[in-house]
Design a protein around this motif. Structure first.
Motif, PDB file in Angstrom:
ATOM      1  N   UNK A  92       0.925  -1.312   0.201  1.00 32.12           N
ATOM      2  CA  UNK A  92      -0.034  -0.086   0.078  1.00 32.12           C
ATOM      3  C   UNK A  92       0.824   1.313   0.023  1.00 32.12           C
ATOM      4  N   UNK A  93       1.888   1.403   0.596  1.00 34.41           N
ATOM      5  CA  UNK A  93       2.926   2.463   0.721  1.00 34.41           C
ATOM      6  C   UNK A  93       3.655   2.582  -0.371  1.00 34.41           C
ATOM      7  N   UNK A  94       4.135   1.222  -1.088  1.00 35.11           N
ATOM      8  CA  UNK A  94       4.982   1.542  -2.171  1.00 35.11           C
ATOM      9  C   UNK A  94       3.893   1.970  -3.547  1.00 35.11           C
ATOM     10  N   UNK A  95       3.014   1.300  -3.276  1.00 33.35           N
ATOM     11  CA  UNK A  95       2.042   1.477  -4.617  1.00 33.35           C
ATOM     12  C   UNK A  95       1.824   3.106  -4.510  1.00 33.35           C
ATOM     13  N   UNK A  96       1.498   3.662  -3.306  1.00 33.76           N
ATOM     14  CA  UNK A  96       1.159   5.234  -3.256  1.00 33.76           C
ATOM     15  C   UNK A  96       2.267   6.054  -3.923  1.00 33.76           C
ATOM     16  N   UNK A  97       3.432   5.421  -3.495  1.00 33.66           N
ATOM     17  CA  UNK A  97       4.861   6.072  -4.242  1.00 33.66           C
ATOM     18  C   UNK A  97       4.915   6.173  -5.729  1.00 33.66           C
ATOM     19  N   UNK A  98       4.730   5.042  -6.137  1.00 34.14           N
ATOM     20  CA  UNK A  98       4.759   4.848  -7.674  1.00 34.14           C
ATOM     21  C   UNK A  98       3.560   5.424  -8.515  1.00 34.14           C
ATOM     22  N   UNK A  99       2.294   5.678  -7.840  1.00 27.28           N
ATOM     23  CA  UNK A  99       1.391   6.419  -8.430  1.00 27.28           C
ATOM     24  C   UNK A  99       1.503   7.751  -8.404  1.00 27.28           C
ATOM     25  N   UNK A 100       2.102   8.203  -7.374  1.00 22.87           N
ATOM     26  CA  UNK A 100       2.651   9.584  -7.191  1.00 22.87           C
ATOM     27  C   UNK A 100       3.240  10.197  -8.092  1.00 22.87           C
ATOM     28  N   UNK A 101       4.423   9.213  -8.408  1.00 25.59           N
ATOM     29  CA  UNK A 101       5.474   9.458  -9.543  1.00 25.59           C
ATOM     30  C   UNK A 101       4.808   9.511 -10.765  1.00 25.59           C
ATOM     31  N   UNK A 102       3.931   8.532 -11.230  1.00 27.87           N
ATOM     32  CA  UNK A 102       3.205   8.691 -12.414  1.00 27.87           C
ATOM     33  C   UNK A 102       2.427   9.932 -12.667  1.00 27.87           C
ATOM     34  N   UNK A 103       1.721  10.128 -11.374  1.00 30.98           N
ATOM     35  CA  UNK A 103       0.847  11.442 -11.665  1.00 30.98           C
ATOM     36  C   UNK A 103       1.325  12.520 -11.902  1.00 30.98           C
ATOM     37  N   UNK A 104       2.498  12.793 -11.150  1.00 28.79           N
ATOM     38  CA  UNK A 104       3.447  13.978 -11.175  1.00 28.79           C
ATOM     39  C   UNK A 104       4.069  14.252 -12.456  1.00 28.79           C
ATOM     40  N   UNK A 105       4.118  13.292 -13.437  1.00 31.24           N
ATOM     41  CA  UNK A 105       4.824  13.093 -14.674  1.00 31.24           C
ATOM     42  C   UNK A 105       6.270  12.845 -14.921  1.00 31.24           C
TER      43      UNK A 105
END
Length: 614
Positions: free
Chosen positions: A399-412
């Motif tokens: 859950x924590x690592x997936x949140x980081x990967x998603x934020x990296x994707x969402x921020x471009x």
């Protein structure tokens, strides 16, 4: 909440009693004081946390000023404690996980020389770490920052009778001091430019004084980043962490996995307003994290020491936190900091149980077949390793690592996203490589399982927290840190979750293919020419120690040798030589012979007359 100061007082009192007892206490008394003081601190912290969450103060901040510390030439610094959602999260991690590690250490260290000294050091560490996370100004934070550095040095070199342990402690002390000096420069810049070191005042004044990208705020943020990478073992100051495994295993769990090495992450999150004004430095934070997590992942792939594998894993996971900070995923970074403390403390304590059971053997290739002999340690590695590899849905790490990967994707930040996915793949491989080699296959050493409450309870609690249950604990960061750009999800987020879960599972399956059974394929790869080259390169952690030795150590030693023959020193040394020569000449004239004295008088008179006439 007024009891907040007691969270610091209890471990400080425990340190004082143990330190001044000077080893005269029994092991039971030392364990009772060492564990009891941190346990009381944890209970106080739990009371404070429940009180804070039950009746959140105005603006989400509780301040407790104990006394005015300094008021010199415009520098005012109080000994004050600042409790908000961020420091509250760190307070819970430091005291809660710290108590479990102390309890385990009371079993693990039993019979070791310096038992009382060990708990004195760890109690002082807990006090320093709490001072770091609760201090309301950067000067007090820096005081705690240096305190944990001192305790790290003392605990890494705990077995000081072996020279290599002393060298490892000295290396950690020197490398982290490089970062600490840079951080001090940052404090100087901030005080000169803004006139205060109070953290909240800095965050308010900085946007009024500086525009985004101004030189001084950029330099200050860069200096703070220097301190963070030193303490958190990130590129380029990462070389000390693997050697720090020379300390006792509970030390590795307490300092070099769950608490101290995350101090750099906390520092950047706490001063986030300064980094937002220096976008280039914030981008650099993400690049440093992404690079470190990949490099450390490759290094962990070829290690043979169970603790060094976990050390490089820690380096890699903190890289994820830096990556999250760099892309503006502030809450995700702290969330991963918390879950990482759970599963990495579990893995280190379980490795301590394995090392103790195998008569202090740390080479995983000399273990094998331990799953039947050590069921609790095996379960700990399965759960902790799954959380580290971010096994989907059932582990806290997912859950924590997936949140980081998603934020990296969402921020471009596509590059950082790919680095994160690559790191996740490597993590799955090296984690289950360790598990398959150490716990499966042919048994190569006798093992005797540990037992008792102090051994079992910390592992069981951390097993529980490393599952999805630990992910239910949500840090209250809404009023402390800015909301990230990818806060809301959607189909894209679910697709990324599936992709990251598939990457983790693929890594586990590849590890099973390579390291279960006879391991013929991986042996053939390792014995090939490219395999030997890459294996040696990664085993040496990409050769950074060799590079720093050539760039810094050898030139320094050469300079020392040159200065040993310094002409200035030689010139100054002529003065005592002349004095000694004059003394010897005067002494040689005292012969005791009357004729010599008469001749000397006549010669002196003639010389004097000659001088007068001329």
């Amino acid at each position: 909440m007024n009891l907040l100061f007691l969270t610091l007082v209890f471990p400080l009192l425990g340190w004082a009693i143990l330190a001044f007892a000077r080893g005269r206490l029994s092991e039971s008394a030392s364990a009772a004081i060492g564990c009891g003081s941190v346990g009381l601190s944890a209970l106080t912290a739990a009371w404070v946390i429940f009180a804070f969450l039950g009746a959140t103060p105005e603006n989400g901040v509780f301040s407790q000023v104990l006394w005015q510390w300094l008021d010199v030439a415009g520098l005012q610094a109080s000994f004050g404690l600042h409790l908000d959602g961020l420091s509250l999260t760190m307070l819970g991690v430091v005291t809660g996980v710290g108590f479990l590690i102390h309890l385990f250490a009371s079993w693990y260290m039993r019979g070791e020389a310096g038992y009382s000294r060990f708990f004195a050091y760890t109690n002082l560490f807990i006090f320093s770490m709490l001072l770091l996370v609760l201090g309301d100004n950067l000067l007090l934070l820096y005081f705690g920052w240096e305190g944990v550095g001192l305790c790290s040095y003392l605990l890494i070199g705990f077995y000081f009778s072996e020279r290599k342990n002393g060298n490892a402690a000295l290396k950690a002390f020197i490398v982290t001091r490089v970062g600490d000096v840079l951080m001090a420069f940052g404090l100087f810049i901030l005080f000169v430019q803004l006139g205060t070191l109070n953290i909240q005042q800095l965050l308010e004044l900085a946007p009024q004084k500086f525009a985004s990208g101004d030189l001084w705020i950029t330099l200050a943020a860069l200096a703070l980043l220097g301190g963070a990478v030193g303490k958190s073992a990130q590129l380029p100051l990462q070389t000390w962490l693997a050697d720090a495994m020379a300390g006792p295993t509970p030390v590795s769990a307490l300092i070099h996995a769950a608490t101290m090495v995350t101090a750099g992450v906390y520092l950047i999150a706490r001063t986030h307003g300064l980094f937002l004004l220096a976008p280039d430095v914030l981008e650099l934070v993400g690049i440093v994290g992404g690079t470190t997590l990949v490099l450390a992942g490759f290094a962990a792939l070829v290690q043979t020491d169970i603790k060094r594998i976990l050390a490089y894993s820690t380096m890699s996971q903190i890289g994820y936190m830096f990556l999250a900070l760099g892309v503006g995923a502030w809450d995700a970074a702290i969330f991963h900091l918390m879950t990482h403390a759970f599963f990495k403390a579990l893995l280190f304590l379980a490795s301590g149980a394995v090392i103790n059971a195998c008569h202090h053997e740390q080479n995983i290739f000399r273990m094998g077949g331990l799953w039947k002999k050590l069921p609790l340690a095996y379960a700990s590695f399965i759960v902790g390793g799954s959380a580290l590899a971010a096994l989907p849905l059932i582990t806290a790490g997912f859950y924590s690592k997936d949140e980081i990967l998603w934020e990296a994707f969402a921020s471009g930040h596509a590059g950082l996203l790919y680095a994160g996915l690559a790191g996740a793949f490597l993590t799955s491989i090296y984690t289950f490589r360790l598990i398959f080699i150490a716990f499966h296959g042919e048994q190569k050493t006798e093992a005797h399982a540990g037992h008792g409450l102090a051994h079992n309870l910390p592992l069981l609690v951390l097993i529980l927290l490393s599952t999805f249950i630990g992910a239910w604990i949500t840090p209250p960061l809404a009023d402390v840190l800015p909301q990230s750009v990818g806060h809301a999800g959607g189909e894209a987020k679910h697709s990324l979750e599936i992709a990251s879960g598939a990457v983790a599972l693929a890594g586990i399956l590849l590890a099973a293919l390579l390291f279960l059974g006879k391991r013929r394929l991986v042996t053939a790869i390792a014995q090939s020419a490219p395999g030997r080259l890459l294996g040696a390169w990664w085993f040496a952690a990409w050769g950074f120690d060799w590079l720093y030795d050539k760039l810094f150590v050898q030139p320094y030693l050469l300079l020392c040798r040159l200065l040993a023959r310094d002409p200035i020193d030689r010139g100054i040394s002529l003065i005592p030589r002349l004095v000694r020569g004059g003394h010897e000449l005067s002494r040689s004239s005292e012969t005791g012979q009357l004729r010599w004295y008469a001749l000397s008088i006549v010669g002196g008179a003639v010389l004097l007359l000659a001088i007068v006439l001329i």
